[in-house]
Each structure stands twice: as C-alpha cells, then as structure tokens.
Write a protein that holds these residues in place. Structure first.
Motif, PDB file in Angstrom:
ATOM      1  N   ASP A 189      33.406 -18.008  33.857  1.00 58.83           N
ATOM      2  CA  ASP A 189      32.092 -17.570  33.066  1.00 58.83           C
ATOM      3  C   ASP A 189      31.445 -16.209  33.556  1.00 58.83           C
ATOM      4  O   ASP A 189      32.087 -15.862  34.490  1.00 58.83           O
ATOM      5  CB  ASP A 189      30.793 -18.697  33.441  1.00 58.83           C
ATOM      6  N   ASN A 190      30.524 -15.696  32.690  1.00 57.42           N
ATOM      7  CA  ASN A 190      30.191 -14.555  33.231  1.00 57.42           C
ATOM      8  C   ASN A 190      29.173 -14.242  34.120  1.00 57.42           C
ATOM      9  O   ASN A 190      28.938 -13.257  34.691  1.00 57.42           O
ATOM     10  CB  ASN A 190      29.535 -13.703  31.632  1.00 57.42           C
TER      11      ASN A 190
ATOM     12  N   THR B   4      28.499 -20.678  28.553  1.00 64.24           N
ATOM     13  CA  THR B   4      29.219 -21.557  29.139  1.00 64.24           C
ATOM     14  C   THR B   4      28.539 -22.157  30.491  1.00 64.24           C
ATOM     15  O   THR B   4      28.890 -23.040  31.192  1.00 64.24           O
ATOM     16  CB  THR B   4      30.793 -21.259  29.556  1.00 64.24           C
TER      17      THR B   4
ATOM     18  N   ASN C 195      32.713  -7.110  30.358  1.00 64.83           N
ATOM     19  CA  ASN C 195      32.969  -8.479  29.897  1.00 64.83           C
ATOM     20  C   ASN C 195      34.373  -8.689  30.189  1.00 64.83           C
ATOM     21  O   ASN C 195      34.943  -8.033  30.795  1.00 64.83           O
ATOM     22  CB  ASN C 195      32.806  -8.460  28.350  1.00 64.83           C
TER      23      ASN C 195
ATOM     24  N   ASP D 292      38.915 -11.520  27.349  1.00 69.51           N
ATOM     25  CA  ASP D 292      39.074 -13.090  27.032  1.00 69.51           C
ATOM     26  C   ASP D 292      40.261 -13.088  26.343  1.00 69.51           C
ATOM     27  O   ASP D 292      40.925 -14.279  26.382  1.00 69.51           O
ATOM     28  CB  ASP D 292      38.028 -13.568  26.004  1.00 69.51           C
TER      29      ASP D 292
ATOM     30  N   GLY E 191      28.734 -12.829  25.099  1.00 65.15           N
ATOM     31  CA  GLY E 191      28.370 -12.756  23.593  1.00 65.15           C
ATOM     32  C   GLY E 191      29.379 -12.447  22.597  1.00 65.15           C
ATOM     33  O   GLY E 191      29.358 -12.690  21.447  1.00 65.15           O
ATOM     34  N   ALA E 192      30.581 -12.284  23.152  1.00 69.38           N
ATOM     35  CA  ALA E 192      31.789 -11.783  22.445  1.00 69.38           C
ATOM     36  C   ALA E 192      32.281 -13.194  21.568  1.00 69.38           C
ATOM     37  O   ALA E 192      32.654 -13.160  20.313  1.00 69.38           O
ATOM     38  CB  ALA E 192      33.025 -11.481  23.269  1.00 69.38           C
ATOM     39  N   VAL E 193      32.409 -14.121  22.317  1.00 64.75           N
ATOM     40  CA  VAL E 193      32.776 -15.292  21.599  1.00 64.75           C
ATOM     41  C   VAL E 193      31.889 -16.059  20.730  1.00 64.75           C
ATOM     42  O   VAL E 193      32.108 -16.312  19.378  1.00 64.75           O
ATOM     43  CB  VAL E 193      33.250 -16.360  22.506  1.00 64.75           C
TER      44      VAL E 193
HETATM   45  N1  GLU Z   1      32.996 -13.688  27.976  1.00 70.42           N
HETATM   46  C1  GLU Z   1      32.551 -14.740  27.194  1.00 70.42           C
HETATM   47  C2  GLU Z   1      31.997 -14.042  25.992  1.00 70.42           C
HETATM   48  O1  GLU Z   1      31.832 -12.788  25.957  1.00 70.42           O
HETATM   49  C3  GLU Z   1      31.252 -15.305  27.768  1.00 70.42           C
HETATM   50  C4  GLU Z   1      31.450 -16.376  28.913  1.00 70.42           C
HETATM   51  C5  GLU Z   1      30.270 -16.877  29.371  1.00 70.42           C
HETATM   52  O2  GLU Z   1      29.603 -17.448  28.411  1.00 70.42           O
HETATM   53  O3  GLU Z   1      29.829 -16.855  30.304  1.00 70.42           O
HETATM   54  O4  GLU Z   1      31.695 -14.581  24.928  1.00 70.42           O
END
Ligand code: GLU
Length: 393
Positions: A166-167, A229, A152, A155, A69-71
């Motif tokens: 991907d997570n 993703t 997380n 990134d 969710g960070a991005v």
């Molecule tokens: N680490 C990315 C984030 O927090 C997510 C990657 C993913 O969507 O799997 O946005």
C-alpha cells in the motif's frame, strides 16, 4: 530530529502521502470505456493540495509527493467502481489511471509555476542496492532542479511478493530513501482516534504518540473507504517504519483547508508520531525493513543473549539449525525460541552454514578449507528486532 510539535517548523525535507479516497471522484463514474468529464479526479482538491505544497516549496522546503489514485482513476474511467478486481484488472486500471493522475498534478502545480516529475517504484527496486542508490540520486537531482517528485508504486509490473502493498508503506520507505525529516500522511480522518470517529461520538483524537505500543495499534480498527487499500493500521505500520529511522510521521485530515500549513506551524492538528532516541542508520534500516530474507539461522539462548545484551557478533558455535538457500552476503532471519530476534547479512552461504553448525570460529578453516570471517554475521551487519532490541544495552 522531530520529537515535539515545536520541532516540526525545522523540517527541511518532507514527504506528503495522499490517499486515493481524497483524490478520486466516486460520484462521477462513467460506463465502461467512456472518459469521465473531470478525468475522474476531484480537481478542486488536487489544486488545493498543490497550492498548499507550493506554499511550502516557496519557503524553501523540499517536498516529495507520494500520490495514490492510479487504480481508482482507472476504475472511474472504466466504470468499474465497486467491482471486485483481479490483479490484472487492477494493473490495467493503474495503467489507465496513472497518466490521468500525473496530468492532474502537473496542471495543478503548473498553475503555481512548479514543475513535477514522475517516479514509479517497486519494493523490489529498493531491495537492490544499485537501484536504491539510483532512485536516491534521481530524487536529489530533482530537488536540485526545484522540481517536485511525484511517486507511486509501479503497479503494472508488481505481483504480491514484490509489492509495497500500500502507498502508506511506500511513503515510509520513500521518506527513508530521500532522508526526509517528516512523513505526512493525508487521509479522510484528521488523525488517530481512541475509537472509530465515524461510529463513536466521544472518540477522541490522539495529539502526539511517543511510541507505537500494542494499545495504540489496537486503536487503528479497520476503517476503510470506497478507494484505497490502507486503513489506519497500515498508516501506523508506516509510521513505525519511519520513526524507527528517525523520520517523524504525522497523520492529518485532507478534507479541511490549510491542514498542511497548520501542522508545519506546530499547531495541534492530526496525530504526530514523534521520533524516539533509538535511530537506525540507513544501513540498519535497509537490513531490517527493505532486504528480502533468503533463509534462517536458528541460534541457542547463549548466542541470543550475547547478541541482545552484549552487542556481540554472531559466531558459528551458537548456530543450531539453518533454513533456506542463500549466498554469502545475503540477508537472513535470526531466530531463537521460535521468534525472529534479528536480521543480518550472513558471511557464509547456506551450504557452508550447514557445515558450520556448532563449530568454533577457530575451526572454520578446518571445516571449509578457508576462513574469510570469524563471525557468521558481523555486528555492523546485524539489526535486533522487537523485544530483542529492548534487551540491548
Ligand atoms: N498504487 C495504488 C494506486 O495508485 C494505491 C495503493 C494504495 O491504495 O495504497 O492506485
């Protein structure tokens, strides 16, 4: 080990992975620079998830949350929804979104009287034995303190080669790092379907998967959403990594209330990927999945048979070619007939290995001037992969 739905109730330590599409609010985006009123977070959902995890925590389960969710939140803050982002824009979005994400979780868990901690990891961290152990010790200490670690990917510092990608993958590796009993992947579909449930009305949910065959892989399709993703295939790959190391995996829907509790009560919800009999040890897992391979050893059929059927160590006499540049003790891929059949830690450097091609173990000292080991890759440091594993016996 969890092999059936009934075993789920015995889980003591669980990793819950929640995807961006469940957390970020695509409806309330803002113009660039302005901060969305709700912080870009679907706060009611976050609170519901926190309440469900708090209920498990109160029953004595140890919970790790892997939250994406960070991005996505960074994009909501910047009004960047639907834009193609460069790597640096994604990293900047993650830097903006990560504190918003943590703030949301901290508030939601605080309402249940539970503290949280942030752990940001990269795949590269887990490839280094020392950093891997540090991350493992930190999570143990957080469990002992009764705090929920929220993980997380870090990134902002990663480029493609050192990314988890991907997570879902991160969730699988974290479940191994903390030695969890169960990895739960929450997403916007309530499990694996035999056809795309968003398109086909008679798509049926698969309740339990005993082994991830190519047929199962083919069911994943390529479903996606505005955020995130992953898609189903990355969830299946994550499940594969986890179950190989004895961590059962479930994919459940995050839309309906109580799905976590229902899964843990053994109810028929989502898809359970049960553990098989062949469990890798943590060390084998580290060699097979985590370590970066620095080179290749091509071996002949006789040596391949000895590795696969007899469980032997790899000897220099079976080596036909050497690729890459590696030091003693580094991880190499072992190939036969153009296929990678194993990975292992090589006792000699690439330069030494080039001199040892086809050499009998008795002659190692004559060739190199010393002999520390009679094998090139000792059995304990070798993991068979894919079909090669099936021939093991
Ligand atoms: N680490 C990315 C984030 O927090 C997510 C990657 C993913 O969507 O799997 O946005």
């Amino acid at each position: 080990m969890i092999r059936t739905r009934q075993d789920i109730g015995r889980a003591q330590r669980i990793v819950v992975k929640i995807g961006s599409s469940l957390l970020a609010d695509a409806e309330h985006t803002t113009v660039a620079g302005a901060v969305a009123e709700n912080g870009g977070v679907q706060m009611q959902r976050v609170q519901r998830f926190a309440n469900e995890m708090a209920a498990l925590h109160a029953r004595g389960l140890q919970v790790v949350l892997v939250s994406s969710g960070a991005v996505a939140l960074g994009c909501v803050h910047l009004g960047w929804i639907g834009r193609d982002l460069s790597v640096h824009e994604k990293q900047a979005a993650a830097a903006i979104g990560q504190p918003a994400l943590m703030h949301a979780w901290k508030q939601a868990f605080a309402a249940q009287g539970i503290g949280v901690a942030q752990m940001l990891l990269t795949a590269d961290d887990l490839r280094h034995r020392r950093r891997y152990l540090n991350a493992s010790n930190t999570s143990e200490t957080l469990f002992a303190a009764g705090v929920i670690p929220i993980v997380n990917e870090n990134d902002t510092v990663v480029v493609q080669e050192i990314k988890f990608g991907d997570n879902d993958n991160l969730g699988a590796l974290v479940s191994l790092l903390v030695d969890a009993d169960l990895l739960i992947i929450m997403t916007d579909v309530d499990g694996l379907y035999d056809a795309n449930p968003f398109v086909s009305a008679d798509a049926r949910r698969i309740g339990t998967v005993a082994s991830i065959t190519p047929k199962i892989m083919a069911m994943a399709g390529d479903a996606g959403s505005t955020f995130g993703t992953g898609g189903m295939s990355s969830k299946l790959r994550a499940a594969q990594i986890a179950i190989r190391s004895g961590v059962a995996t479930a994919i459940i829907g995050g839309d309906s209330e109580g799905s976590l509790a229902a899964l843990l009560a053994g109810e028929d919800t989502g898809t359970l990927f049960a553990c098989g009999a062949d469990r890798q040890t943590r060390r084998q897992h580290w060699i097979a999945e985590v370590l970066h391979s620095a080179g290749q050893l091509v071996i002949d059929d006789g040596a391949a048979r000895a590795l696969c059927a007899k469980g032997a160590s790899l000897l220099p006499v079976g080596v036909c070619a050497v690729g890459g540049a590696f030091d003693k003790g580094e991880c190499v891929e072992i190939l036969c007939g153009g296929q990678v059949i194993a990975r292992g830690l090589c006792n000699y450097s690439a330069a030494e290995m080039r001199q040892l091609i086809g050499v009998s173990s008795d002659d190692i000292e004559k060739v190199l001037g010393y002999r520390d080991f009679s094998s090139i890759v000792h059995r304990d440091n070798l993991v068979l992969l894919g079909d090669a594993k099936e021939g093991e016996g």
